[in-house]
Design a protein around this motif. Structure first.
Motif, mmCIF file in Angstrom:
data_model
loop_
_atom_site.group_PDB
_atom_site.id
_atom_site.type_symbol
_atom_site.label_atom_id
_atom_site.label_comp_id
_atom_site.label_asym_id
_atom_site.label_seq_id
_atom_site.Cartn_x
_atom_site.Cartn_y
_atom_site.Cartn_z
ATOM 1 N N ILE A 287 0.831 -1.203 0.000
ATOM 2 C CA ILE A 287 0.000 0.000 0.000
ATOM 3 C C ILE A 287 0.866 1.254 0.000
ATOM 4 O O ILE A 287 0.350 2.365 0.031
ATOM 5 N N ALA A 361 -6.146 4.091 -7.370
ATOM 6 C CA ALA A 361 -4.775 4.612 -7.448
ATOM 7 C C ALA A 361 -4.785 5.944 -8.179
ATOM 8 O O ALA A 361 -5.533 6.132 -9.145
ATOM 9 N N LYS A 401 -3.657 4.064 -3.460
ATOM 10 C CA LYS A 401 -2.220 3.981 -3.720
ATOM 11 C C LYS A 401 -1.805 5.209 -4.527
ATOM 12 O O LYS A 401 -2.481 5.582 -5.481
#
Length: 574
Positions: A287, A361, A401
């Motif tokens: 992560i 992300a 992320k």
């Protein structure tokens, strides 16, 4: 193709019971890479599952570690059986919109775990294996020693070139067969696989496999398929069928995660790129923030998308080009705003990129161009793990992320005061450096095949690239890296006249000295400026000046020896 799950599932996993506590399963998740744990009853039968995400949510909510998992596990989970096929499992996971599933036997006891990434891995493995089978169809062969002298030929090779073994044994392959360019292939130390080439008027497939002993080149095997090529159609059809399955599966990943590429789309098997791919896989399992560096055109965005596609983050991939957005708009683009937050704001407000990327992300491309004032705000977000839209009192907790990329030297920017050192250390937790193409030139053949495949997917019809064109591409240093190679091949695809991209389609190439023969100023005699001399006469003069020494003549002419042999053969100068 009926391929069973049992051959591709993960068999190393941990099972839990309803008597386990949150503390027990937390330790299991922290120790391994599993995203789910099957829960079994006293008979060992599957009765439920628990996911890593659910455990982390419980920890965020400060659930006591001694709490029994019986209070929060998922009963009656979706599962597949070990006798299901890969295609059945793919459809099952798609229908239930899940990324991981337990595999059970006929007694409903867990025997493995399966993920969407493992499904994609399996399709790519099978695709590679079928391509390897095709290689065995090549039927003409000769062997050369480390000096490119022929030491062995088979009957099929003699049939192709209409020469007996005594005509070629102990002779230079570079002189007899300059079109194969075997000397340059050996010099570069790169295998050639399945490269199209016209030989004696016939369409052939050429492979040159280098044999090394203790790291040093010992010999090479040249294999040529020139007859019975139609028998390859069945295998090629299977390959194309698998390509469609892989393509369809990647489309599913794109639709759910917003990525066009996976790590398997990144072509190359050099040690350099294998190392980077391995680092990317590790980054996908973590992560932590990722910083990708590399020159322009090396594929930083592909790696960023591949990392997200391989991760367990279910949300979208959101890209922000820090160099393309005006500085005054960056903050609102990143964090969003509420209606009326400032003059010109939309009445209903706007979600920022960070909010859109929740559970997914965010890719901060060209991070080195981020204005200093926004660097401060980004650092605060990374430190506090939360942010607020402009004009809002609502706090949004960060759950994504962060992947940043740059082609600049951030440490140099820090020294000149253009990038914050504390932000750099926050971003540079997992660092991935993509090597330039010139440092992994052995990957060019595979990259070329991948690009041609993609061109065909977008409306072109190209059977491949000739060996001559491929070796020409491998002699260039590619300052623009893979992107430049892509552009070169796309241009060639548009101007070519045949089914294959040939050497004339990619010319002129920088450093392609073989197209214009001249002799440099040497010992006071400048042949290069005598443009009125024909090519044949220039070669004759060079040979005379060097006393017939072909190696010295090729150096004088600034061309390779195989090209000189080819021209000598063409002009009857042997």
């Amino acid at each position: 193709m009926n391929l069973l799950i049992s051959n591709y599932m993960t068999t190393h996993f941990v099972k839990c019971t309803l008597g386990d506590t949150l503390d027990n399963v937390l330790k299991v998740f922290l120790k391994g890479n599993s995203k789910i744990l099957p829960i079994v009853n006293s008979n060992g039968e599957l009765t439920g599952i628990i996911t890593k995400n659910s455990v982390f949510r419980l920890l965020v909510n400060k659930t006591p570690l001694e709490t029994s998992i019986e209070e929060f596990y998922k009963a009656d989970p979706v599962f597949v059986t070990e006798t299901d096929t890969l295609e059945e499992a793919r459809i099952h996971l798609l229908n239930h919109n899940i990324g991981h599933v337990p595999v059970v036997n006929k007694e409903k006891k867990p025997v493995g775990l399966l993920s969407t990434q493992e499904l994609l891995d399996s399709y790519n493995i099978i695709y590679t294996q079928l391509n390897s089978v095709i290689d065995f169809a090549y039927d003409a062969m000769f062997v050369v020693n480390k000096n490119a002298v022929i030491t062995l030929v088979n009957t099929s090779f003699s049939d192709l070139f209409q020469l007996s073994s005594k005509d070629v044994l102990s002779k230079s392959a570079a002189e007899l067969f300059p079109e194969l360019d075997i000397e340059n292939v050996m010099k570069r130390g790169i295998n050639i696989i399945n490269a199209p080439q016209i030989i004696n008027g016939q369409q052939c497939l050429l492979s040159i496999n280098l044999i090394k002993e203790n790291g040093d080149l010992n010999s090479a095997i040249c294999k040529i398929a020139f007859r019975g090529l139609t028998q390859l159609q069945e295998a090629l059809t299977k390959v194309k069928r698998l390509e469609k399955q892989v393509s369809a599966y990647k489309d599913e990943i794109h639709n759910t995660k917003g990525t066009r590429y996976t790590l398997h789309d990144i072509a190359g098997e050099s040690n350099a790129i294998k190392k980077v791919k391995h680092e990317a896989v590790l980054a996908a399992k973590s992560i932590s923030t990722v910083l990708i560096t590399g020159e322009t055109g090396t594929g930083k965005e592909m790696f960023a998308q591949g990392i997200h596609a391989a991760s367990n983050q279910p949300g979208r991939f959101v890209e922000v080009n820090c160099a393309a957005i005006p500085a005054e708009l960056l903050e609102s683009e990143f964090f969003g705003y509420v209606g009326g937050a400032f003059t010109g704001a939309k009445p209903g407000g706007m979600k920022g990129k960070f909010e859109v990327a929740q559970n997914g992300a965010i890719f901060l491309d060209e991070i080195g161009d981020m204005p200093p004032q926004l660097q401060v705000k980004l650092l605060r977000v990374l430190q506090e793990k939360e942010f607020q839209p402009i004009g809002s009192s609502k706090t949004i907790h960060l759950n994504m992320k962060i992947i940043a990329a740059t082609n600049q030297d951030l440490e140099k920017l820090i020294r000149v005061g253009k990038f914050r050192e504390d932000l750099y250390y926050r971003l540079n937790i997992m660092s991935i450096h993509i090597p330039p193409l010139r440092e992994r030139i052995e990957d060019v053949p595979e990259i070329v095949n991948s690009i041609i495949h993609n061109l065909n997917q977008n409306g072109f019809y190209i059977k491949g690239i000739t060996h001559s064109a491929l070796t020409n591409l491998m002699e260039y240093s590619w300052p623009g890296n893979v992107r430049e190679l892509q552009n070169t091949l796309e241009r060639a695809a548009n101007i070519r006249t045949g089914d294959y991209i040939d050497v004339d389609d990619i010319s002129p190439m920088p450093r392609n000295v073989e197209k214009t023969i001249g002799i440099p100023n040497n010992s006071g005699y400048n042949f290069k400026n005598r443009i009125h001399i024909t090519e044949k006469d220039t070669i004759v003069e060079a040979l005379q000046k060097t006393g017939g020494n072909k190696t010295r003549a090729s150096e004088l002419l600034e061309i390779s020896r195989p090209w000189l042999y080819k021209k000598m053969k063409e002009y009857g100068l042997y």
